[in-house]
Design an enzyme around this catalytic site. Structure first.
Site, PDB file in Angstrom:
ATOM      1  N   GLU A   1      -3.073   8.989   0.353  1.00 31.91           N
ATOM      2  CA  GLU A   1      -3.243   9.464   1.733  1.00 31.91           C
ATOM      3  C   GLU A   1      -4.700   9.653   2.139  1.00 31.91           C
ATOM      4  O   GLU A   1      -5.047   9.507   3.321  1.00 31.91           O
ATOM      5  CB  GLU A   1      -2.477  10.785   1.934  1.00 31.91           C
ATOM      6  CG  GLU A   1      -0.967  10.655   1.979  1.00 31.91           C
ATOM      7  CD  GLU A   1      -0.307  10.710   0.612  1.00 31.91           C
ATOM      8  OE1 GLU A   1       0.925  10.839   0.560  1.00 31.91           O
ATOM      9  OE2 GLU A   1      -1.031  10.643  -0.414  1.00 31.91           O
TER      10      GLU A   1
ATOM     11  N   GLY B   1       4.540   9.164   0.599  1.00 33.30           N
ATOM     12  CA  GLY B   1       5.815   9.856   0.737  1.00 33.30           C
ATOM     13  C   GLY B   1       6.843   9.408  -0.278  1.00 33.30           C
ATOM     14  O   GLY B   1       7.749  10.171  -0.642  1.00 33.30           O
TER      15      GLY B   1
ATOM     16  N   ALA C   1       4.947   6.709   3.940  1.00 35.02           N
ATOM     17  CA  ALA C   1       5.459   7.046   5.267  1.00 35.02           C
ATOM     18  C   ALA C   1       5.130   5.895   6.209  1.00 35.02           C
ATOM     19  O   ALA C   1       4.297   5.037   5.913  1.00 35.02           O
ATOM     20  CB  ALA C   1       4.856   8.348   5.759  1.00 35.02           C
TER      21      ALA C   1
ATOM     22  N   GLU D   1       6.163  11.366  -3.345  1.00 30.48           N
ATOM     23  CA  GLU D   1       6.604  12.732  -3.075  1.00 30.48           C
ATOM     24  C   GLU D   1       8.122  12.859  -3.152  1.00 30.48           C
ATOM     25  O   GLU D   1       8.650  13.859  -3.654  1.00 30.48           O
ATOM     26  CB  GLU D   1       6.104  13.169  -1.706  1.00 30.48           C
ATOM     27  CG  GLU D   1       4.585  13.316  -1.665  1.00 30.48           C
ATOM     28  CD  GLU D   1       4.074  13.578  -0.260  1.00 30.48           C
ATOM     29  OE1 GLU D   1       3.681  14.726  -0.001  1.00 30.48           O
ATOM     30  OE2 GLU D   1       4.069  12.650   0.572  1.00 30.48           O
TER      31      GLU D   1
END
Length: 270
Positions: A138, A115, A70, A118
């Protein structure tokens, strides 16, 4: 069909659509704009699939990354409420990918971190280049995966390995991703997208309703006890016998000819 977005490229190869995340200067980091555009592109893919124009979807990245994570600069100043909304948007994207009635392949060409990992996990399966790297780092930023990573990862690789990856922030290479079941195939970089397209083209020749039902039953059944999942399969199997594609597929087999599937909507959905 080719659709223009600010941070996303969309191109069709016959019945197969390739969505290329196109923020190479930021290693395709997911920001609000890219998440919104991906969600809209998935909506369009669903509409085109419903009309029979699309049979498979591939996600890949421009440059040397699939998605490096992200956008940390954008997240740095987020409030708790803003973070919750951003997470919800990511979850909505993942849920819509899973709900598509067509296969979705992540062609992971490089970094798939945070992300990005993911997003790949939200796809039905993952093809990786030999240069791909996966991880949920993260915890190094004082947070956890927020786009479904904790739950999809444990369902893909098992609880113990998911705990290790999410708590250590370890980044693994493509060979290890293949070994633990995170990736389905590892390929040389120049063969990655052609291999993903070839698989999609193979699936596109199958009965489209059967493909959609198989995806639905597998996803739904994975969350159920075995007896309930088996009942789901029995019902879905039986209902496909009310479809034109079932009649055509079996007649073609008996007649030793290629099937001419239409995918016409009828009673095939579970």
């Amino acid at each position: 069909m080719t659709t223009s977005f600010e941070s996303l490229l969309s191109a069709d190869h016959g019945p197969v659509r390739v969505l290329t995340l196109n923020r190479p200067q930021a290693l395709n980091a997911l920001d609000v704009t890219l998440v919104r555009e991906l969600t809209e592109a998935v909506r369009i893919a669903g509409a085109d699939a419903a009309e029979g124009r699309l049979r498979a979807l591939i996600l890949t990245g421009a440059g040397k990354a699939f998605v490096a994570g992200a956008d940390i600069a954008a997240m740095h100043e987020m409030s708790e409420d803003e973070a919750r909304e951003f997470s919800r948007q990511g979850h909505t994207l993942g849920e819509r990918l899973a709900a598509l009635p067509i296969p979705v392949i992540a062609a992971v060409n490089g970094f798939a971190l945070g992300g990005g990992c993911e997003l790949a996990l939200a796809c039905d399966f993952i093809y990786a280049s030999e240069a791909a790297k996966f991880g949920q780092p993260e915890v190094k930023l004082g947070v956890i995966p927020g786009f479904g990573g904790t739950q999809r990862l444990l369902r893909r690789v098992g609880l113990a390995r998911a705990l290790e990856l999410c708590m250590s922030g370890e980044i693994i290479n493509a060979a290890e991703a293949l070994r633990i079941g995170l990736a389905n195939k590892v390929l040389p970089a120049d063969q990655l997208l052609p291999a993903a397209i070839k698989t999609c083209e193979t699936i596109a020749q199958m009965g489209p309703q059967a493909v959609a039902v198989a995806k639905s039953v597998l996803h739904r059944g994975s969350e159920l006890p075995l007896a309930a999942a088996n009942s789901l399969e029995i019902d879905a199997f039986a209902r496909l016998f009310s479809t034109a594609d079932q009649r055509e597929g079996m007649a073609a087999f008996l007649g030793k000819r290629p099937a001419a599937f239409t995918g016409r909507p009828d009673h095939g959905q579970p």
